[in-house]
Design a protein around this motif. Structure first.
Motif, mmCIF file in Angstrom:
data_model
loop_
_atom_site.group_PDB
_atom_site.id
_atom_site.type_symbol
_atom_site.label_atom_id
_atom_site.label_comp_id
_atom_site.label_asym_id
_atom_site.label_seq_id
_atom_site.Cartn_x
_atom_site.Cartn_y
_atom_site.Cartn_z
ATOM 1 N N GLY A 119 0.810 -1.210 0.000
ATOM 2 C CA GLY A 119 0.000 0.000 0.000
ATOM 3 C C GLY A 119 0.844 1.261 0.000
ATOM 4 N N ARG A 120 0.505 2.190 -0.866
ATOM 5 C CA ARG A 120 1.211 3.469 -0.949
ATOM 6 C C ARG A 120 1.018 4.242 0.354
ATOM 7 N N GLY A 121 2.120 4.639 0.941
ATOM 8 C CA GLY A 121 2.097 5.327 2.226
ATOM 9 C C GLY A 121 2.529 4.479 3.394
ATOM 10 N N TYR A 152 5.186 2.601 -1.875
ATOM 11 C CA TYR A 152 5.090 3.093 -3.246
ATOM 12 C C TYR A 152 6.127 2.470 -4.176
ATOM 13 N N GLN A 243 5.242 9.765 -2.174
ATOM 14 C CA GLN A 243 4.286 9.743 -3.277
ATOM 15 C C GLN A 243 2.849 9.701 -2.766
ATOM 16 N N VAL A 245 -0.260 9.092 0.328
ATOM 17 C CA VAL A 245 -0.794 7.979 1.113
ATOM 18 C C VAL A 245 -2.146 7.591 0.527
ATOM 19 N N ASP A 246 -2.295 6.316 0.218
ATOM 20 C CA ASP A 246 -3.559 5.794 -0.277
ATOM 21 C C ASP A 246 -4.412 5.381 0.915
ATOM 22 N N ASP A 248 -7.141 3.951 1.085
ATOM 23 C CA ASP A 248 -7.802 2.661 0.901
ATOM 24 C C ASP A 248 -6.855 1.477 1.147
ATOM 25 N N ALA A 249 -5.564 1.764 1.378
ATOM 26 C CA ALA A 249 -4.598 0.686 1.648
ATOM 27 C C ALA A 249 -4.667 0.193 3.090
#
Length: 267
Positions: A119-121, A152, A243, A245-246, A248-249
């Protein structure tokens, strides 16, 4: 030989080049957690760093000691970063486990078997810090990063050291990376071998990184004092959030199957 006497015999005087020595490690851990129990992490082995101060990297999470953020189940430690909506704002909680005062080590083979977050973040880390800041505040007293992974850049695992002479703030950081494409679906072994002469990093026994003691003193080599272990899952921050933070991750998980520390033996 008594531990203090053995450590003194192993020590290298500042200003001397590292001698050619072949170091060995014991076969039986001197400290370990196999996570063969249920519930909270063993308080005899682990404490917590708590709070939401940004941790020097502008991180977003608030570290807690709650079971929702760190628990043992089915033989595995889970560290879970969670997202909450409060008063119209998004907040995150997670855990940072530390062995400080319960497991402090000078030299040895330190190994984690872990499955990494996605997950991004996300910013997962298995690492070491000095138990006492003998040479001064970070980075003077050193840092050993056995495994770092930012979400990321999935599958790129970093092994790094930080010292006064070698750190990212002055663009001299020493570290290496290796691809672990199934980092989130399979457990892998992340380890360092730490001696008076060098620190070497491995993933599944494959060599990734080496940092040698130059013999120039603590600015380059503060790694002659006891360090303790840390395991944490951060959210965002200067690197982990580079980059974004998603949201939804989350929840995002890092799982640790075991932690083992093997003794350094005289060459």
């Amino acid at each position: 030989m008594a531990l203090v006497a053995m450590q003194a015999a192993m020590a290298q005087a500042p200003g001397t080049a590292a001698p050619a020595r072949e170091w060995r490690f014991g076969d039986t851990p001197v400290w370990q957690d196999e996570f063969d129990y249920q519930g909270a992490p063993d308080p005899a082995r682990w404490g917590y760093d708590l709070g939401g101060t940004g941790w020097g990297n502008h991180e977003l999470q608030h570290y807690t000691d709650q079971l929702g953020n760190a628990f043992v189940e089915a033989g595995v430690l889970a560290i879970v970063a969670r997202r909450f909506k409060r008063a119209g704002q998004t907040t995150y909680t997670s855990a940072r486990l530390v062995s400080r005062g319960k497991g402090d080590f000078l030299y040895g083979r330190i190994e984690f078997r872990a499955r990494l977050p996605v997950g991004r973040g996300t910013w997962g880390a298995l690492w070491m810090l000095p138990t006492e800041q003998h040479y001064g505040r970070w980075p003077r007293s050193g840092e050993i990063d056995i495994m770092e992974h930012v979400g990321y850049d999935p599958g790129q695992v970093h092994v790094t050291v930080h010292t006064q002479a070698y750190n990212h703030t002055i663009r001299t950081q020493r570290g290496k990376q290796a691809r672990v494409d199934d980092h989130a679906t399979k457990f892998h072994r992340y380890r360092v071998d730490w001696t008076p002469d060098w620190i070497r990093g491995y993933i599944d026994d494959a060599p990734v990184f080496e940092f040698a003691n130059e013999g120039t003193g603590p600015d380059a080599w503060p790694f002659d004092r006891p360090f303790h272990l840390l395991m944490n899952l951060a959210v965002g921050g200067d690197w982990g959030g580079a980059q974004g933070v998603d949201p939804d991750a989350f929840p995002a998980w890092m799982e640790v199957d075991y932690v083992r520390v093997y003794p350094l033996l005289q060459p």
